[in-house]
Design a protein around this motif. Sequence first.
Motif, PDB file in Angstrom:
ATOM      1  N   LEU A  41     -33.061  14.900  11.844  1.00 51.05           N
ATOM      2  CA  LEU A  41     -31.621  14.720  12.035  1.00 51.05           C
ATOM      3  C   LEU A  41     -31.103  13.555  11.198  1.00 51.05           C
ATOM      4  O   LEU A  41     -29.989  13.600  10.678  1.00 51.05           O
ATOM      5  CB  LEU A  41     -31.311  14.481  13.515  1.00 51.05           C
ATOM      6  N   VAL A  42     -31.930  12.511  11.054  1.00 46.61           N
ATOM      7  CA  VAL A  42     -31.527  11.399  10.190  1.00 46.61           C
ATOM      8  C   VAL A  42     -31.321  11.928   8.770  1.00 46.61           C
ATOM      9  O   VAL A  42     -30.327  11.615   8.114  1.00 46.61           O
ATOM     10  CB  VAL A  42     -32.588  10.277  10.196  1.00 46.61           C
ATOM     11  N   GLY A  43     -32.252  12.770   8.315  1.00 48.73           N
ATOM     12  CA  GLY A  43     -32.145  13.347   6.976  1.00 48.73           C
ATOM     13  C   GLY A  43     -30.880  14.177   6.822  1.00 48.73           C
ATOM     14  O   GLY A  43     -30.156  14.032   5.850  1.00 48.73           O
ATOM     15  N   LEU A  44     -30.612  15.021   7.830  1.00 50.60           N
ATOM     16  CA  LEU A  44     -29.396  15.847   7.770  1.00 50.60           C
ATOM     17  C   LEU A  44     -28.149  14.978   7.751  1.00 50.60           C
ATOM     18  O   LEU A  44     -27.205  15.246   7.011  1.00 50.60           O
ATOM     19  CB  LEU A  44     -29.347  16.786   8.981  1.00 50.60           C
ATOM     20  N   THR A  45     -28.168  13.915   8.565  1.00 44.54           N
ATOM     21  CA  THR A  45     -27.020  13.011   8.589  1.00 44.54           C
ATOM     22  C   THR A  45     -26.783  12.411   7.216  1.00 44.54           C
ATOM     23  O   THR A  45     -25.664  12.399   6.708  1.00 44.54           O
ATOM     24  CB  THR A  45     -27.265  11.872   9.601  1.00 44.54           C
ATOM     25  N   GLN A  46     -27.896  11.929   6.613  1.00 42.90           N
ATOM     26  CA  GLN A  46     -27.739  11.318   5.297  1.00 42.90           C
ATOM     27  C   GLN A  46     -27.211  12.336   4.285  1.00 42.90           C
ATOM     28  O   GLN A  46     -26.322  12.031   3.505  1.00 42.90           O
ATOM     29  CB  GLN A  46     -29.072  10.757   4.826  1.00 42.90           C
ATOM     30  N   PHE A  47     -27.723  13.548   4.371  1.00 40.91           N
ATOM     31  CA  PHE A  47     -27.282  14.582   3.437  1.00 40.91           C
ATOM     32  C   PHE A  47     -25.790  14.862   3.595  1.00 40.91           C
ATOM     33  O   PHE A  47     -25.038  14.895   2.622  1.00 40.91           O
ATOM     34  CB  PHE A  47     -28.098  15.860   3.659  1.00 40.91           C
ATOM     35  N   LEU A  48     -25.363  15.039   4.865  1.00 43.80           N
ATOM     36  CA  LEU A  48     -23.947  15.337   5.097  1.00 43.80           C
ATOM     37  C   LEU A  48     -23.061  14.176   4.648  1.00 43.80           C
ATOM     38  O   LEU A  48     -22.019  14.375   4.035  1.00 43.80           O
ATOM     39  CB  LEU A  48     -23.711  15.644   6.573  1.00 43.80           C
ATOM     40  N   MET A  49     -23.526  12.957   4.936  1.00 44.08           N
ATOM     41  CA  MET A  49     -22.756  11.788   4.503  1.00 44.08           C
ATOM     42  C   MET A  49     -22.630  11.767   2.989  1.00 44.08           C
ATOM     43  O   MET A  49     -21.584  11.436   2.437  1.00 44.08           O
ATOM     44  CB  MET A  49     -23.446  10.495   4.963  1.00 44.08           C
ATOM     45  N   TRP A  50     -23.732  12.109   2.315  1.00 42.08           N
ATOM     46  CA  TRP A  50     -23.701  12.116   0.857  1.00 42.08           C
ATOM     47  C   TRP A  50     -22.736  13.163   0.329  1.00 42.08           C
ATOM     48  O   TRP A  50     -22.013  12.920  -0.622  1.00 42.08           O
ATOM     49  CB  TRP A  50     -25.104  12.352   0.298  1.00 42.08           C
ATOM     50  N   VAL A  51     -22.732  14.329   0.984  1.00 38.99           N
ATOM     51  CA  VAL A  51     -21.812  15.380   0.538  1.00 38.99           C
ATOM     52  C   VAL A  51     -20.376  14.888   0.663  1.00 38.99           C
ATOM     53  O   VAL A  51     -19.581  14.966  -0.276  1.00 38.99           O
ATOM     54  CB  VAL A  51     -22.027  16.671   1.364  1.00 38.99           C
ATOM     55  N   VAL A  52     -20.057  14.333   1.837  1.00 37.93           N
ATOM     56  CA  VAL A  52     -18.690  13.889   2.079  1.00 37.93           C
ATOM     57  C   VAL A  52     -18.331  12.747   1.137  1.00 37.93           C
ATOM     58  O   VAL A  52     -17.319  12.784   0.435  1.00 37.93           O
ATOM     59  CB  VAL A  52     -18.527  13.448   3.556  1.00 37.93           C
ATOM     60  N   LEU A  53     -19.210  11.735   1.084  1.00 35.61           N
ATOM     61  CA  LEU A  53     -18.899  10.561   0.269  1.00 35.61           C
ATOM     62  C   LEU A  53     -18.845  10.914  -1.215  1.00 35.61           C
ATOM     63  O   LEU A  53     -17.981  10.436  -1.934  1.00 35.61           O
ATOM     64  CB  LEU A  53     -19.941   9.465   0.506  1.00 35.61           C
ATOM     65  N   SER A  54     -19.775  11.786  -1.649  1.00 35.16           N
ATOM     66  CA  SER A  54     -19.774  12.156  -3.063  1.00 35.16           C
ATOM     67  C   SER A  54     -18.481  12.849  -3.433  1.00 35.16           C
ATOM     68  O   SER A  54     -17.892  12.572  -4.473  1.00 35.16           O
ATOM     69  CB  SER A  54     -20.935  13.095  -3.395  1.00 35.16           C
ATOM     70  N   SER A  55     -18.017  13.758  -2.560  1.00 38.81           N
ATOM     71  CA  SER A  55     -16.765  14.453  -2.878  1.00 38.81           C
ATOM     72  C   SER A  55     -15.645  13.438  -3.036  1.00 38.81           C
ATOM     73  O   SER A  55     -14.847  13.515  -3.963  1.00 38.81           O
ATOM     74  CB  SER A  55     -16.393  15.435  -1.770  1.00 38.81           C
ATOM     75  N   VAL A  56     -15.616  12.464  -2.125  1.00 42.21           N
ATOM     76  CA  VAL A  56     -14.560  11.454  -2.201  1.00 42.21           C
ATOM     77  C   VAL A  56     -14.689  10.665  -3.496  1.00 42.21           C
ATOM     78  O   VAL A  56     -13.734  10.540  -4.274  1.00 42.21           O
ATOM     79  CB  VAL A  56     -14.640  10.506  -0.975  1.00 42.21           C
ATOM     80  N   VAL A  57     -15.915  10.169  -3.745  1.00 45.34           N
ATOM     81  CA  VAL A  57     -16.118   9.337  -4.928  1.00 45.34           C
ATOM     82  C   VAL A  57     -15.805  10.113  -6.202  1.00 45.34           C
ATOM     83  O   VAL A  57     -15.118   9.619  -7.098  1.00 45.34           O
ATOM     84  CB  VAL A  57     -17.567   8.801  -4.958  1.00 45.34           C
ATOM     85  N   PHE A  58     -16.281  11.362  -6.265  1.00 47.11           N
ATOM     86  CA  PHE A  58     -16.079  12.138  -7.480  1.00 47.11           C
ATOM     87  C   PHE A  58     -14.601  12.457  -7.708  1.00 47.11           C
ATOM     88  O   PHE A  58     -14.125  12.446  -8.825  1.00 47.11           O
ATOM     89  CB  PHE A  58     -16.902  13.433  -7.442  1.00 47.11           C
ATOM     90  N   THR A  59     -13.900  12.740  -6.606  1.00 45.81           N
ATOM     91  CA  THR A  59     -12.485  13.034  -6.744  1.00 45.81           C
ATOM     92  C   THR A  59     -11.747  11.816  -7.289  1.00 45.81           C
ATOM     93  O   THR A  59     -10.990  11.886  -8.259  1.00 45.81           O
ATOM     94  CB  THR A  59     -11.893  13.432  -5.380  1.00 45.81           C
ATOM     95  N   ILE A  60     -12.018  10.674  -6.663  1.00 51.30           N
ATOM     96  CA  ILE A  60     -11.343   9.458  -7.101  1.00 51.30           C
ATOM     97  C   ILE A  60     -11.708   9.155  -8.552  1.00 51.30           C
ATOM     98  O   ILE A  60     -10.842   8.909  -9.396  1.00 51.30           O
ATOM     99  CB  ILE A  60     -11.747   8.268  -6.203  1.00 51.30           C
TER     100      ILE A  60
END
Lengths: 452, 310
Positions: free
Chosen positions: A244-263
Amino acid sequence: MSKVGLIIRREYLTRVKKRSFIIMTFLGPLLFAAIIFGGVYMILNDSTTHDVLVVDQNGILTRYSEGTRQLESRFANTFVDSDQIIYHFSKEDIDDDMFKSSAYSLKVVIDEAQLNSGAGTPFTYKTLPSLTVKERIKSELEKGIEQFRVQENLKLDWAVYKSMKVNLKFVEIDVENAGQASLDQNKAVVGFMFSVIIYFFIFMYGVQVMRGVIEEKTNRIVEVIISSVKPFQLMMGKIIGIGLVGLTQFLMWVVLSSVVFTIASFTLIGDAMPTPAMVDGNAMMPMDDASMQVAQLMENEMFLTFISIDWPTLILLFIFYFIGGFLLYGALFAAIGSAVDAETDTQQFMLPVSLPLIFGFLAAEMLLQNPESPIGTVFELIPLTAPVVMMIRSAMGFAGADWLILIASMIILILTFLLFVWAAGRIYRIGILMYGKKASYKELWKWIFEKA
Amino acid sequence: MNALEIKNVSKSFSGHQALHDISLEVPEQTIFGLLGPNGAGKTTLIRIVNQIIRPDSGEVNLFGECLKPDHVFDIGYLPEERGLYKKMKVGEQAMYLAQLKGLSASEARKKLTNWFERFDIAPWWNKKVEELSKGMAQKIQFITTVLHEPKLLILDEPFSGFDPINVEIITQEILRLRDNGATIILSTHNMSSVEELCDHIGLINNSRLVLSGPLDEVRNQFARESYKLTFKGNIIAFTNALWTNYELITKSSNDDIHSCEINLLNGARLNDLLNTVLPVIEIVEVKPIIPSMHDIFIEAVEGTQKHEEA
């Protein structure tokens, strides 16, 4: 809360609250973005100006200009100076000492005999220029030499010659899917990205399961805990919690990456990217029509690929294989952790566990080249490689017999997972109470069938 | 009623016999000393009671019931090899261990607060375990073992790592828990604490039970007709006066005061001894010798070893 629930919660919370997890979760996408955008930005904004001395010993590329009383480019459309590269010409080579003390930063020597012999062309530098600069100098030289040979030797018109050159581009059409352009190759690339993610997370978090087990063993807390819970519950709680820690990190990365890449794509690249207008005006990079078309087509293809992928199936299968693969490997890593006293002793057991995973990764890479390869089916059915390999087909989509392979692969994975978890649990329950003795494979095998 | 009954329990690990036909009873609300040299099989027996491992044969009854999974809530176990998660905070960790023993979060917090105040360690709640000294960590472990008020407490070397002041605190806690109704199995190599605390003992050597019963009975069983005589006078005359019915075990002298330990043999009585020696010495003190647990331990262990060699 059930005991397994309590264990999962502890495993999850202690890891998620760790400073290293928080830093990695937030820094990961930033680092990733920095690498990608930094690279692009540096290529586009290489502000250094390179003074290139072209030594044209046979006068292929240059001619003497009466007006300026200097050597100049033989053809008007070659060796055009830009912000990055300024060309200088000479008939005589200069030696290294002179080059060092000169204002030139690069020197390249063109010699007809050398060209014909197939020997390399000397390219001397003070500091190594970027790959793009080097490529541009090279293509400029090639163009110059080619034009000289076409116009001066063959006496052909350059424009006519260029129109004769053919640049084929395949549009793939799958006969099973007639009428539609196939984008399988592109989809395979998308699938491969998911393969990489599964591979990476299984390794990273599988090792954490192993470390967690070793930690409990060396801390000697394990006996206290298994007087309250069954060893199997402890093992499963640990594997699930860390998964679950791994899944959390993955989901966080997806969300954060989308934000970072958009900006980032709005601010950073927005004005640095060559717009068609800029290219027309030759302000940034000289780009000919063909490459423009390719760029547009690429953009188009990326878009088409994106919308033609069956995302719900891909995501569902990703989650299935992520969890299945992680549980499978997590159980193996837990068994390894229980069999040793310290991480340094894990090597002999790590290899047989890592090998299938690495093998799966290589198979996925091979499938990327040849997505329809029948060998792929074998790897899709082997449960240790399936989680990594199956992502490619998942992205390409399933048709006909593919569905059967998918279902078979999933069933085999579940059955193997049950078998492995059972065997790992048997090794684990004995291993965690063994100290000081280094277990051999034979002993592990015996533990599986020993009564507790 | 017996808190714990172990009947004909045997266990072997890949060819090595760890327990051989062990039977023993632990009466309720007593402190039972489980003794034996290293490797005798005590830990294996304790693990069987904790359901960490299962016996190959035999039966274990806890409070009249055959051992079942829910019994883990009735037992508090402090293993000899014990530790805590180093990176976790003390309070968080104690809460976790308490909940694994079936307490709800609110119960656990209430009881822990209570114990932390009683042991005067409330400020440690938010410290990480790695910041604690060994003795401090041992205290936390003791608390987490007894927190859920188990009916049976199994303490394996509970005093190791404690200074004498804390040994006294823990000793008092153990006695208090017994008085409040708990049954305690104490496994230790510290024979003086066995004498001080235990009501019953069982001694395991080489995977067999070689001795068991109430402490007094065991000691009487090992008691011989032995006395310690302290006297003034000529030691040579004294030894000459002793006939074949008396065995001189030890002698020591301090100025003109001498002390001797004497075994009476062949049914001789203390009066006979006194009659024999009175003419040559002046008696200061006469004391019967009761064997210490230390002596009993060594005698029992060496006795069984000789027995096996023979």
